[in-house]
Design a protein around this motif. Structure first.
Motif, mmCIF file in Angstrom:
data_model
loop_
_atom_site.group_PDB
_atom_site.id
_atom_site.type_symbol
_atom_site.label_atom_id
_atom_site.label_comp_id
_atom_site.label_asym_id
_atom_site.label_seq_id
_atom_site.Cartn_x
_atom_site.Cartn_y
_atom_site.Cartn_z
ATOM 1 N N LEU A 441 0.822 -1.208 0.000
ATOM 2 C CA LEU A 441 0.000 0.000 0.000
ATOM 3 C C LEU A 441 0.857 1.260 0.000
ATOM 4 C CD1 LEU A 441 -2.792 -1.040 2.517
ATOM 5 C CD2 LEU A 441 -3.192 -0.246 0.176
ATOM 6 N N ALA A 442 1.906 1.248 0.833
ATOM 7 C CA ALA A 442 2.773 2.420 0.926
ATOM 8 C C ALA A 442 3.444 2.711 -0.403
ATOM 9 C CB ALA A 442 3.817 2.208 2.020
ATOM 10 N N LYS A 443 3.948 1.651 -1.049
ATOM 11 C CA LYS A 443 4.616 1.814 -2.345
ATOM 12 C C LYS A 443 3.658 2.382 -3.387
ATOM 13 C CE LYS A 443 5.330 -1.919 -4.682
ATOM 14 N NZ LYS A 443 5.838 -3.215 -5.184
ATOM 15 N N ALA A 444 2.426 1.832 -3.433
ATOM 16 C CA ALA A 444 1.449 2.305 -4.413
ATOM 17 C C ALA A 444 0.973 3.716 -4.088
ATOM 18 C CB ALA A 444 0.260 1.352 -4.458
ATOM 19 N N ALA A 445 0.737 3.991 -2.799
ATOM 20 C CA ALA A 445 0.232 5.309 -2.405
ATOM 21 C C ALA A 445 1.208 6.414 -2.771
ATOM 22 C CB ALA A 445 -0.038 5.333 -0.896
ATOM 23 N N LEU A 446 2.498 6.154 -2.584
ATOM 24 C CA LEU A 446 3.516 7.143 -2.922
ATOM 25 C C LEU A 446 3.479 7.480 -4.403
ATOM 26 C CD1 LEU A 446 5.980 8.773 -1.901
ATOM 27 C CD2 LEU A 446 7.393 6.817 -2.531
ATOM 28 N N LYS A 447 3.368 6.450 -5.249
ATOM 29 C CA LYS A 447 3.351 6.650 -6.702
ATOM 30 C C LYS A 447 2.047 7.293 -7.162
ATOM 31 C CE LYS A 447 5.245 5.589 -10.841
ATOM 32 N NZ LYS A 447 4.394 6.341 -11.743
ATOM 33 N N VAL A 448 0.912 6.803 -6.669
ATOM 34 C CA VAL A 448 -0.392 7.345 -7.069
ATOM 35 C C VAL A 448 -0.515 8.810 -6.672
ATOM 36 C CG1 VAL A 448 -2.892 7.208 -6.685
ATOM 37 C CG2 VAL A 448 -1.577 5.131 -7.062
ATOM 38 N N GLY A 449 -0.121 9.115 -5.433
ATOM 39 C CA GLY A 449 -0.221 10.498 -4.970
ATOM 40 C C GLY A 449 0.657 11.443 -5.770
ATOM 41 N N THR A 450 1.884 11.020 -6.040
ATOM 42 C CA THR A 450 2.807 11.844 -6.823
ATOM 43 C C THR A 450 2.291 12.048 -8.243
ATOM 44 O OG1 THR A 450 4.685 11.018 -5.528
ATOM 45 C CG2 THR A 450 5.182 12.062 -7.629
ATOM 46 N N PHE A 457 -2.505 10.808 -14.686
ATOM 47 C CA PHE A 457 -3.533 9.892 -14.223
ATOM 48 C C PHE A 457 -3.345 8.484 -14.791
ATOM 49 C CE2 PHE A 457 -5.939 14.072 -14.541
ATOM 50 C CZ PHE A 457 -5.651 14.426 -13.230
ATOM 51 N N ASN A 458 -2.815 8.388 -16.011
ATOM 52 C CA ASN A 458 -2.667 7.071 -16.638
ATOM 53 C C ASN A 458 -1.667 6.202 -15.873
ATOM 54 O OD1 ASN A 458 -0.666 8.912 -17.526
ATOM 55 N ND2 ASN A 458 -0.204 7.633 -19.297
ATOM 56 N N THR A 459 -0.552 6.780 -15.445
ATOM 57 C CA THR A 459 0.427 5.978 -14.712
ATOM 58 C C THR A 459 -0.030 5.714 -13.278
ATOM 59 O OG1 THR A 459 1.652 8.031 -14.231
ATOM 60 C CG2 THR A 459 2.395 6.709 -16.102
ATOM 61 N N ALA A 460 -0.839 6.616 -12.721
ATOM 62 C CA ALA A 460 -1.415 6.357 -11.396
ATOM 63 C C ALA A 460 -2.316 5.130 -11.457
ATOM 64 C CB ALA A 460 -2.196 7.575 -10.911
ATOM 65 N N LEU A 461 -3.121 5.032 -12.511
ATOM 66 C CA LEU A 461 -3.994 3.865 -12.669
ATOM 67 C C LEU A 461 -3.188 2.599 -12.923
ATOM 68 C CD1 LEU A 461 -7.050 5.223 -14.694
ATOM 69 C CD2 LEU A 461 -7.095 4.072 -12.483
ATOM 70 N N SER A 462 -2.098 2.714 -13.679
ATOM 71 C CA SER A 462 -1.242 1.551 -13.902
ATOM 72 C C SER A 462 -0.696 1.022 -12.582
ATOM 73 C CB SER A 462 -0.089 1.913 -14.835
ATOM 74 O OG SER A 462 -0.554 2.260 -16.115
ATOM 75 N N THR A 463 -0.333 1.939 -11.694
ATOM 76 C CA THR A 463 0.166 1.545 -10.376
ATOM 77 C C THR A 463 -0.910 0.810 -9.591
ATOM 78 O OG1 THR A 463 1.677 3.431 -10.318
ATOM 79 C CG2 THR A 463 1.122 2.411 -8.206
ATOM 80 N N MET A 465 -3.298 -0.936 -10.871
ATOM 81 C CA MET A 465 -3.454 -2.265 -11.478
ATOM 82 C C MET A 465 -2.408 -3.234 -10.938
ATOM 83 S SD MET A 465 -4.220 -1.172 -15.430
ATOM 84 C CE MET A 465 -5.686 -0.238 -15.858
ATOM 85 N N VAL A 466 -1.173 -2.737 -10.800
ATOM 86 C CA VAL A 466 -0.113 -3.573 -10.236
ATOM 87 C C VAL A 466 -0.444 -3.930 -8.790
ATOM 88 C CG1 VAL A 466 2.319 -3.621 -9.570
ATOM 89 C CG2 VAL A 466 1.647 -2.628 -11.770
ATOM 90 N N LEU A 467 -0.933 -2.956 -8.025
ATOM 91 C CA LEU A 467 -1.282 -3.188 -6.622
ATOM 92 C C LEU A 467 -2.374 -4.253 -6.507
ATOM 93 C CD1 LEU A 467 -1.219 -2.532 -3.594
ATOM 94 C CD2 LEU A 467 -2.821 -0.652 -4.052
ATOM 95 N N VAL A 468 -3.406 -4.152 -7.337
ATOM 96 C CA VAL A 468 -4.504 -5.123 -7.285
ATOM 97 C C VAL A 468 -3.985 -6.524 -7.606
ATOM 98 C CG1 VAL A 468 -6.636 -5.848 -8.436
ATOM 99 C CG2 VAL A 468 -6.342 -3.466 -7.734
ATOM 100 N N LYS A 519 0.009 9.394 4.829
ATOM 101 C CA LYS A 519 0.100 8.614 6.062
ATOM 102 C C LYS A 519 1.279 7.648 6.061
ATOM 103 C CE LYS A 519 -2.645 5.220 8.647
ATOM 104 N NZ LYS A 519 -3.913 4.486 8.684
ATOM 105 N N TYR A 520 1.543 7.044 4.892
ATOM 106 C CA TYR A 520 2.574 6.018 4.808
ATOM 107 C C TYR A 520 3.852 6.561 4.196
ATOM 108 C CZ TYR A 520 -0.671 2.204 5.860
ATOM 109 O OH TYR A 520 -1.543 1.363 6.466
ATOM 110 N N GLU A 521 4.956 5.985 4.588
ATOM 111 C CA GLU A 521 6.236 6.237 3.930
ATOM 112 C C GLU A 521 6.902 4.881 3.697
ATOM 113 O OE1 GLU A 521 8.624 8.804 6.246
ATOM 114 O OE2 GLU A 521 7.283 10.527 6.076
ATOM 115 N N LEU A 522 7.566 4.738 2.560
ATOM 116 C CA LEU A 522 8.301 3.501 2.316
ATOM 117 C C LEU A 522 9.419 3.364 3.341
ATOM 118 C CD1 LEU A 522 8.560 3.467 -1.558
ATOM 119 C CD2 LEU A 522 7.216 1.954 -0.127
ATOM 120 N N LYS A 523 9.575 2.180 3.860
ATOM 121 C CA LYS A 523 10.558 1.967 4.917
ATOM 122 C C LYS A 523 11.706 1.100 4.419
ATOM 123 C CE LYS A 523 7.121 2.455 8.581
ATOM 124 N NZ LYS A 523 6.504 1.842 9.769
#
Length: 588
Positions: A441-450, A457-463, A465-468, A519-523
């Protein structure tokens, strides 16, 4: 004939170019390899560098380029029956720092497309295994995985006819200037042909009048001799007449107004006539956003305090047709008002987004005359508004100019993706969130938010898809993980996510919930461990680096792939390479 080969320079990350080092030149291949049965493609993910892409490698002296590619495929993947299909356009250059070789590289990549004839695969060396992991990725997800822009270009060429390259790069087929960067060769080329550099300005009259009713009437009248005169200030505003016949006659509609004729003769005298054209509507829209700030003031065009508070506009987003029309006019108006000291900003807009254009299925601009218009209401009725909305976001980068033909398969794909998210709800448990779920979730949230902040928006959705896909591989999902997946998806699928939020009996509306990107940061303390059964990879999990062997084994046993293997045979031995591999050896 190709005269410029694209050049990409890595400027960020561990493989960013080291300024103090010389470049080592190398001819190389990039091999796009298709699965023998599925519409998926082989990607390599390096373990020590944030890099993912196709099979690649250098060409030895006097080595045939196709044979070099097959050699690299065999060495890096073990696959022996790769059939060469085609070259992927002209070579592509990349300058980067080779982390393993510890040197700057200037690679000249030739893209090549292969298809596997069967699944036959030789074992690969341990040194190759240590470098990267292999994975087969579905066609629609490949671009999101690829990290290097040069490989993204080569991937695009697999399915699209090669277009004339118009960017900067390395000159080719250019005589003595071959292998020189085109920007550096420009002045030399001018000198070589005994010419000189000049700037040409293509200016044209600004046509601001239209033969139609809507728009501002032009405050100009003509005397009996036909000479134009401005309407005096005391008769402004010069308002549109209302007694206009809009039947097409080939003349401006204002010419049919009896009231306008009588108004002009009453003010100016017998024989005087009005201007029948109206101002282009771009003239109105070039400044009315300033008027909106104080639309009731009858003395001033706007309020100075409000102008300073709200302007200039942070971002202007519009189609390319607005660049030479509205944008140009708006800047003209703003600069004129600035020179008159009526506004305090010299530019009306701080940033410009020239968004793309959606074409018809026939790759032409949508038009009723062409019969290629897509009615979004029909698509919404069949697939749902969320699927259509997501397709429009996924079709291409919003923050870049481009044109994208409508593809019905794309809408259907988005609907299937939403169905998968719905189906994930069947796996919800009340367990506590595991480290692996938090990490994903943290990895995807960082990419989607950025990406959302950058309008990508297209690469946010791709992220997403990878998360799902990653969450689908987990046996059971916690309610917390699923709800936070919905939060990430909510900007793109507001209706489905609100519905699922309600079904989970969560508080309030999902669209008022906290955005987990903050909320999340990659650790760094998380590591990815490959889970093997008898030395064959079955899955992977994310764990804390201080996790013990017993803790890793316990997590592995929860995976359905591992549990199924242990049902039919007993655990014989455990081989654990800390933070890297857990190999479960079974026996009868």
């Amino acid at each position: 004939k190709n005269v410029v080969e694209p050049l990409f320079i890595q400027t960020t990350g561990a493989d960013a170019v080291k300024e103090e080092q010389e470049f080592i030149k190398r001819d190389a291949v990039v091999c796009v390899l298709k699965h023998w049965k599925d519409d998926s493609y082989l990607l390599l993910k390096w373990k020590k560098v944030a890099w993912e892409g196709f099979v690649t490698g250098g060409i030895e002296t006097d080595e045939d380029i196709i044979e070099a590619a097959k050699r690299e495929i065999l060495e890096e993947t073990g696959y022996t029956h790769a059939k060469f299909i085609k070259k992927l356009g002209a070579p592509v250059h990349a300058k980067f720092y080779h982390v393993h070789k510890k040197e700057n590289r200037h690679a000249r990549f030739q893209g090549l497309y292969f298809e596997l004839e069967d699944r036959f695969q030789n074992p690969i060396s341990e040194s190759e295994k240590d470098l990267c992991d292999m994975s087969w990725v579905p066609k629609e997800e490949v671009e999101e995985h690829i990290t290097a822009p040069d490989m993204k270009l080569i991937w695009k060429r697999v399915f699209s006819p090669e277009e004339a390259y118009t960017g900067n790069g390395i000159l080719a087929n250019s005589g003595v200037f071959t292998d020189v960067e085109n920007t550096k060769a420009m002045s030399s080329i001018v000198e070589a042909v005994k010419a000189e550099k000049v700037t040409q300005y293509r200016l044209r009259d600004w046509l601001i009048s239209r033969q139609r009713y809507w728009g501002c009437p032009i405050p100009v009248v003509y005397d009996p001799e036909g000479n134009p005169h401005l309407v005096p200030l005391e008769h402004l505003p010069w308002e549109l007449p209302t007694d206009v016949d809009l039947t097409p006659t080939g003349k401006s509609p204002l010419a049919t107004s009896k009231e306008l004729h009588e108004r002009v003769e009453r003010i100016f005298g017998k024989g005087w006539t009005p201007e029948y054209d109206t101002l282009d509507t771009f003239v109105d829209s070039s400044w009315y956003y300033m008027r909106y700030l104080d639309s009731k003031d009858s003395e001033k065009f706007s309020d100075q305090k409000s102008l300073k508070q709200w302007l200039p506009v942070n971002r202007y987003s519009g189609g390319s047709e607005h660049t030479t029309m509205h944008l140009l006019y708006a800047r003209f108006f703003n600069k004129a008002l600035y020179d008159l000291a009526l506004v305090s900003h010299s530019e009306p807009f701080l940033e410009r987004f020239n968004r793309g254009l959606i074409l018809g299925p026939d790759n032409q601009k949508m038009s009723k005359s062409k019969g290629n218009v897509i009615n979004p209401d029909d698509m919404v009725e069949k697939y749902g508004s969320d699927a259509v909305r997501m397709y429009l976001a996924f079709i291409g980068p919003y923050n870049e100019a481009g044109s994208y033909p409508w593809n019905l398969d794309g809408v259907e794909a988005m609907r299937r993706f939403l169905d998968r998210i719905w189906k994930l709800s069947e796996k919800i448990s009340n367990d506590s969130q595991k480290d692996e779920e938090i990490y994903l979730l943290a990895k995807a949230a960082l990419k989607v938010g950025t990406d959302i902040e950058k309008f990508k928006f297209n690469t946010a959705l791709s992220t997403l898809m990878v998360l799902v896909r990653e969450l689908e591989s987990i046996h059971l999902l916690t309610k917390k993980t699923y709800s936070e997946l919905l939060v990430l998806l909510a900007p793109f699928a507001p209706h489905l996510t609100e519905n699922m939020w309600d079904k989970l009996s969560l508080e309030g509306s999902i669209h008022q919930s906290a955005w987990i990107y903050e909320k999340y940061e990659l650790k760094e303390e998380l590591a990815t461990v490959i889970i093997q059964i008898n030395s064959k990879k079955k899955a992977q999990i994310s764990i804390h680096k201080e996790a013990t062997e017993d803790e890793v084994l316990a997590l592995a046993k929860e995976l359905p792939e591992v549990a199924k293997s242990l049902e039919s045979s007993s655990l014989s031995k455990i081989v654990y390479v800390k933070d890297r591999i857990l190999n479960i050896v079974t026996g009868n």
